[in-house]
Design a protein around this motif. Structure first.
Motif, PDB file in Angstrom:
ATOM      1  N   ALA A 133       0.962  -1.193  -0.052  1.00  0.00           N
ATOM      2  CA  ALA A 133      -0.024   0.098   0.138  1.00  0.00           C
ATOM      3  C   ALA A 133       0.825   1.414  -0.004  1.00  0.00           C
ATOM      4  N   ASN A 134       1.903   1.403   0.864  1.00  0.00           N
ATOM      5  CA  ASN A 134       2.909   2.533   0.857  1.00  0.00           C
ATOM      6  C   ASN A 134       3.447   2.678  -0.184  1.00  0.00           C
ATOM      7  N   LYS A 135       4.032   1.397  -1.084  1.00  0.00           N
ATOM      8  CA  LYS A 135       4.585   1.439  -2.299  1.00  0.00           C
ATOM      9  C   LYS A 135       3.941   2.055  -3.448  1.00  0.00           C
ATOM     10  N   LEU A 136       2.508   1.795  -3.212  1.00  0.00           N
ATOM     11  CA  LEU A 136       1.539   2.309  -4.540  1.00  0.00           C
ATOM     12  C   LEU A 136       1.171   3.882  -3.945  1.00  0.00           C
ATOM     13  N   GLY A 137       1.641   4.360  -2.715  1.00  0.00           N
ATOM     14  CA  GLY A 137       1.438   5.834  -2.541  1.00  0.00           C
ATOM     15  C   GLY A 137      -0.087   5.908  -1.982  1.00  0.00           C
ATOM     16  N   LEU A 138      -0.642   4.826  -1.400  1.00  0.00           N
ATOM     17  CA  LEU A 138      -1.997   5.010  -0.959  1.00  0.00           C
ATOM     18  C   LEU A 138      -2.099   5.966   0.413  1.00  0.00           C
ATOM     19  N   GLN A 139      -0.836   6.081   0.931  1.00  0.00           N
ATOM     20  CA  GLN A 139      -0.986   6.770   2.285  1.00  0.00           C
ATOM     21  C   GLN A 139      -1.127   8.269   2.038  1.00  0.00           C
ATOM     22  N   ASN A 140      -0.965   8.743   0.555  1.00  0.00           N
ATOM     23  CA  ASN A 140      -1.120  10.148   0.224  1.00  0.00           C
ATOM     24  C   ASN A 140      -2.246  10.552  -0.293  1.00  0.00           C
ATOM     25  N   ASN A 141      -3.335   9.623  -0.318  1.00  0.00           N
ATOM     26  CA  ASN A 141      -4.602   9.504  -0.776  1.00  0.00           C
ATOM     27  C   ASN A 141      -5.426  10.658   0.146  1.00  0.00           C
ATOM     28  N   THR A 142      -6.090  11.971  -0.363  1.00  0.00           N
ATOM     29  CA  THR A 142      -6.621  12.558   0.452  1.00  0.00           C
ATOM     30  C   THR A 142      -7.937  12.245   1.335  1.00  0.00           C
ATOM     31  N   LYS A 143      -8.544  11.344   0.822  1.00  0.00           N
ATOM     32  CA  LYS A 143      -9.693  10.479   1.523  1.00  0.00           C
ATOM     33  C   LYS A 143      -8.943   9.711   2.863  1.00  0.00           C
ATOM     34  N   TYR A 144      -7.879   9.113   2.411  1.00  0.00           N
ATOM     35  CA  TYR A 144      -7.385   8.499   3.785  1.00  0.00           C
ATOM     36  C   TYR A 144      -6.735   9.325   4.660  1.00  0.00           C
ATOM     37  N   ILE A 145      -6.019  10.199   4.226  1.00  0.00           N
ATOM     38  CA  ILE A 145      -5.444  11.292   5.293  1.00  0.00           C
ATOM     39  C   ILE A 145      -6.654  12.084   6.187  1.00  0.00           C
ATOM     40  N   ASN A 146      -7.781  12.135   5.619  1.00  0.00           N
ATOM     41  CA  ASN A 146      -8.947  13.018   6.145  1.00  0.00           C
ATOM     42  C   ASN A 146      -9.655  11.955   7.042  1.00  0.00           C
ATOM     43  N   GLU A 147      -9.680  10.765   6.666  1.00  0.00           N
ATOM     44  CA  GLU A 147     -10.415   9.599   7.425  1.00  0.00           C
ATOM     45  C   GLU A 147      -9.444   9.308   8.653  1.00  0.00           C
ATOM     46  N   LEU A 148      -8.048   9.415   8.604  1.00  0.00           N
ATOM     47  CA  LEU A 148      -7.342   8.883   9.716  1.00  0.00           C
ATOM     48  C   LEU A 148      -7.289  10.222  10.735  1.00  0.00           C
ATOM     49  N   LYS A 149      -7.424  11.397  10.030  1.00  0.00           N
ATOM     50  CA  LYS A 149      -7.356  12.590  11.066  1.00  0.00           C
ATOM     51  C   LYS A 149      -8.902  12.518  11.841  1.00  0.00           C
ATOM     52  N   SER A 150      -9.833  12.163  11.217  1.00  0.00           N
ATOM     53  CA  SER A 150     -11.039  12.042  11.778  1.00  0.00           C
ATOM     54  C   SER A 150     -10.888  11.083  12.957  1.00  0.00           C
ATOM     55  N   TYR A 151     -10.506   9.883  12.715  1.00  0.00           N
ATOM     56  CA  TYR A 151     -10.499   9.020  13.690  1.00  0.00           C
ATOM     57  C   TYR A 151      -9.673   9.499  14.884  1.00  0.00           C
ATOM     58  N   ARG A 152      -8.408   9.957  14.442  1.00  0.00           N
ATOM     59  CA  ARG A 152      -7.512  10.281  15.675  1.00  0.00           C
ATOM     60  C   ARG A 152      -8.230  11.577  16.668  1.00  0.00           C
ATOM     61  N   THR A 153      -8.886  12.071  16.012  1.00  0.00           N
ATOM     62  CA  THR A 153      -9.624  13.334  16.713  1.00  0.00           C
ATOM     63  C   THR A 153     -10.788  12.604  17.570  1.00  0.00           C
ATOM     64  N   GLN A 154     -11.398  11.719  17.122  1.00  0.00           N
ATOM     65  CA  GLN A 154     -12.248  11.050  18.018  1.00  0.00           C
ATOM     66  C   GLN A 154     -11.693  10.376  19.182  1.00  0.00           C
ATOM     67  N   LEU A 155     -10.645   9.622  18.970  1.00  0.00           N
ATOM     68  CA  LEU A 155     -10.002   8.811  19.873  1.00  0.00           C
ATOM     69  C   LEU A 155      -9.180   9.708  20.916  1.00  0.00           C
ATOM     70  N   SER A 156      -8.699  10.849  20.332  1.00  0.00           N
ATOM     71  CA  SER A 156      -7.943  11.778  21.358  1.00  0.00           C
ATOM     72  C   SER A 156      -8.887  12.436  22.281  1.00  0.00           C
ATOM     73  N   LYS A 157     -10.098  12.474  22.185  1.00  0.00           N
ATOM     74  CA  LYS A 157     -10.994  12.907  23.202  1.00  0.00           C
ATOM     75  C   LYS A 157     -10.959  12.121  24.537  1.00  0.00           C
ATOM     76  N   ASN A 158     -10.677  10.899  24.297  1.00  0.00           N
ATOM     77  CA  ASN A 158     -10.295   9.853  25.588  1.00  0.00           C
ATOM     78  C   ASN A 158      -9.399  10.730  26.651  1.00  0.00           C
ATOM     79  N   TYR A 159      -8.255  11.136  26.005  1.00  0.00           N
ATOM     80  CA  TYR A 159      -7.129  11.765  26.517  1.00  0.00           C
ATOM     81  C   TYR A 159      -7.128  13.139  26.566  1.00  0.00           C
TER      82      TYR A 159
END
Length: 658
Positions: A77-103
């Motif tokens: 996946a990294n070799k194909l550059g999927l980590q640079n996909n905008t949708k992926y970046i936004n979804e990961l950011k959204s999840y981190r925001t949700q999880l960070s609320k516990n901290y």
């Protein structure tokens, strides 16, 4: 779309659980010289072992193969550059925001707010209000004027003038002209927090002092208070509205006609559960006699359905037919339940608090702790020079920071290793100018904005460094990051390919035709009634090749539904295969099952044989996806160089077996 056990096991079983390692961290294997360590392998294995149902995957040797296969896919996946996909970046950011609320919460403050919200939710308040508008950032003189205006209205109400008349005359809530200030019944979290607090603290019949919210000042008159109506368990019979839009009056009336027939049978004494099992078109509840999981107000998509359910008072009683946006229903009350206990509602209440004005109390508490955790030393000379730039033009939103801000680019303060520069504070001053703050003199306004700026920077720094503060948080984020990448990779390399590769799909289907076979099938018309003589009459009509509609027309009246019919294609050996159906054209004898008498007519028999690809396309695509994936993992082992430290793995196995 198919998600295999690896994704579920390694990516979606997200729990903040740290596994204490007894052995030191060592390189377990490498993929193209990138190391993967023993601590991650043992942590993931121990966290997910209870979720794995395939016993072979619990074997450490087998699990290592799965783990390496998983990491190979992430590398691809990294070799194909999927980590640079905008949708992926936004979804990961959204999840981190949700999880960070516990901290990023003060647990003590949060707990107190949860208990307060729960205690208030036990009651529903009916109140009226009068609103005097005043902007949240209004000048003190304007704020005071609005406050005194509200006080004057309150005096009139206390002197005997009708609160409703005063609402119509003075309230600046646009709806007051129509509802005379009446807000109806509400419970916790339905109003802004200061308003809710005042409503719950005001006695029935009393009028509150002016209450400030972001809308202005409110006078609140509590009209009534009642117990929250809790939860309810019901069963229902549903006839769906037509799924295809139709202009035909007959088609539109058909669901209503069917539900009325069922209602008539209920009044004739027939069993609710049996009728639900036979005729309800809610496929989930029909096999259970129409029984639904218990629910509270606001949990269903239909307010009409909830109101009818809660208005039933006697267990076993049922409603008249009524219409919702989904179709026609009859509801039977099974049981009423009191409101949930606090421990059952904690998560729900916590989520509501985070979306509510109450969240400011939690944020302020955390900020106070961060002020103590991190020492802030301000560059006083730089701050004074910035402060001197801000003039009274700021109040008219006509102030601008210097065009050349390089002179203010020195460090204004530091948070650990993070430098915050004077130019950043100048940018904040420009942004806050739009807020139309009225604090005077201007020096106090700059100090106010600076303190808020520091608070924001503290919270941002703390949030950005959660991975360093909490190892378990870092582990969960890493797992989710890999899970998202794997999902995108599978979609690109396997799932979409299986759907789009029509030639490969066709070849796979033909090579595996034996897996896709029909059993014997029959088209059957079934007539049923609680009256044996009626079913005997229906049998005679069936033998004369009468249609289902003709039979109902002859045996039913407007007042009494004697017979019900349904016609369907059934497959031998399946769950819905009717009793007493013989795979031969013709009419059966009358037979009894439970409280009902039945007669079947087999209209047409289709012998066992191969299915066409169109009849099983979804299943073939799933099977083809699995076939592609199995071969793909072998290809990945050839594409990447994998090197296992066998001695290290043996030590890991020995340590984990102890």
């Amino acid at each position: 779309m198919k998600i295999n056990k690896l994704i579920l096991g390694f990516a979606l079983a997200i729990n903040a659980i740290a596994f204490a390692q007894s052995e030191k961290k060592e390189v377990l294997f490498t993929i193209d010289d990138k190391p993967y360590y023993t601590d991650e392998f043992t942590r993931v294995y121990n966290k997910n072992i209870d979720l794995v149902k395939d016993e072979s995957q619990k074997d450490l040797n087998q699990y290592l193969d799965l783990f390496i296969g998983y990491k190979l896919k992430i590398n691809k996946a990294n070799k194909l550059g999927l980590q640079n996909n905008t949708k992926y970046i936004n979804e990961l950011k959204s999840y981190r925001t949700q999880l960070s609320k516990n901290y990023t919460s003060d647990t003590k403050v949060t707990k107190a707010l949860i208990e307060e919200g729960y205690n208030r939710s036990l009651k529903e308040i009916r109140a009226s209000h009068i609103l005097i508008n005043v902007d949240e950032n209004a000048a003190p003189a304007d704020t005071l004027k609005a406050y005194h205006q509200a006080l004057d209205i309150r005096k009139k109400a206390l002197a005997g003038e009708s609160f409703e008349s005063l609402a119509v005359k003075f309230s600046q809530d646009p709806s007051a002209k129509e509802n005379k200030g009446d807000l109806g019944y509400f419970s916790a979290f339905r109003m802004v927090y200061p308003f809710e607090t005042a409503a719950y603290k005001t006695k029935k019949g009393d009028i509150s002092m002016p209450v400030r919210t972001r809308f202005g000042y409110h006078l609140i008159k509590v009209v009534d208070s009642r117990e929250n109506r809790g939860e309810v368990t019901v069963a229902h019979i549903m006839i769906l509205k037509p799924t295809v839009t139709t202009d035909s009056p007959e088609d539109k009336q058909k669901p209503k006609s069917i539900i009325q027939d069922i209602y008539t049978k209920l009044k004739q004494g027939e069993n609710f559960e049996s009728l639900a099992n036979q005729f309800s078109q809610d496929k989930n509840s029909a096999p259970r006699g129409g029984l639904l999981p218990r629910f509270a107000s606001g949990q269903l998509s239909s307010e009409e359905f909830e109101n009818v359910a809660f208005n039933l008072t006697t267990p076993g009683s049922y409603s008249e037919p009524f219409e919702s946006q989904f179709g026609w229903h009859i509801v039977k009350l099974i049981e009423k339940h009191p409101i949930k206990k606090l421990e059952e509602m904690e998560r729900e209440l916590d989520a509501k608090i985070r979306k509510d004005d109450r969240s400011r109390l939690i944020t302020n508490s955390l900020t106070s702790k961060l002020r103590k955790k991190y020492t802030i030393k301000r560059n006083e000379k730089l701050y004074a020079s910035i402060k001197a730039l801000v003039t009274d033009k700021y109040y008219e939103a006509q102030w601008a920071s210097p065009k050349d801000i390089n002179a203010y680019n020195d460090v204004l303060f530091k948070i650990e290793n993070k430098e915050v520069r004077g130019s950043e504070f100048l940018g904040e001053l420009e942004i806050q100018q739009k807020a139309n703050l009225k604090i005077k003199p201007i020096s106090k306004l700059v100090d106010f904005i600076y303190e808020g700026f520091v608070d924001t920077q503290l919270n941002t720094y703390y949030n950005d460094n959660l991975e360093n503060e909490f190892p378990e948080f870092s582990n969960v984020i890493e797992e989710y990051r890999d899970g998202l990448l794997l999902f995108d990779l599978m979609e690109k390399e396997i799932w979409n390919k299986a759907k789009q590769d029509t030639l490969g799909l066709g070849n796979y289907f033909r090579a595996n035709q034996a897996k896709y076979q029909w059993k014997n099938r029959a088209e059957v018309l079934i007539a049923s009634s609680t009256k044996e003589d009626v079913v005997n009459k229906a049998r005679k009509l069936l033998k004369k090749d009468k249609t289902a509609e003709a039979i109902k027309e002859e045996l039913n009246t407007k007042e009494v539904v004697n017979i019900m019919t349904k016609q369907e294609m059934v497959e031998e050996g399946t769950e819905n295969f009717p009793k007493n159906v013989v795979m031969k054209e013709g009419v059966s004898e009358v037979y009894k099952d439970g409280e009902f008498y039945f007669v079947n007519k087999v209209i047409k028999v289709l012998p066992a044989g191969p299915k066409t690809i169109d009849e099983v396309r979804g299943r073939v695509i799933n099977d083809y996806q699995q076939y592609l994936e199995d071969n793909w993992v072998s290809d990945l082992n050839k594409e990447f160089k994998v090197s296992i430290n066998q001695d290290v793995f043996e030590r890991v196995k020995s340590a984990m077996k102890k």
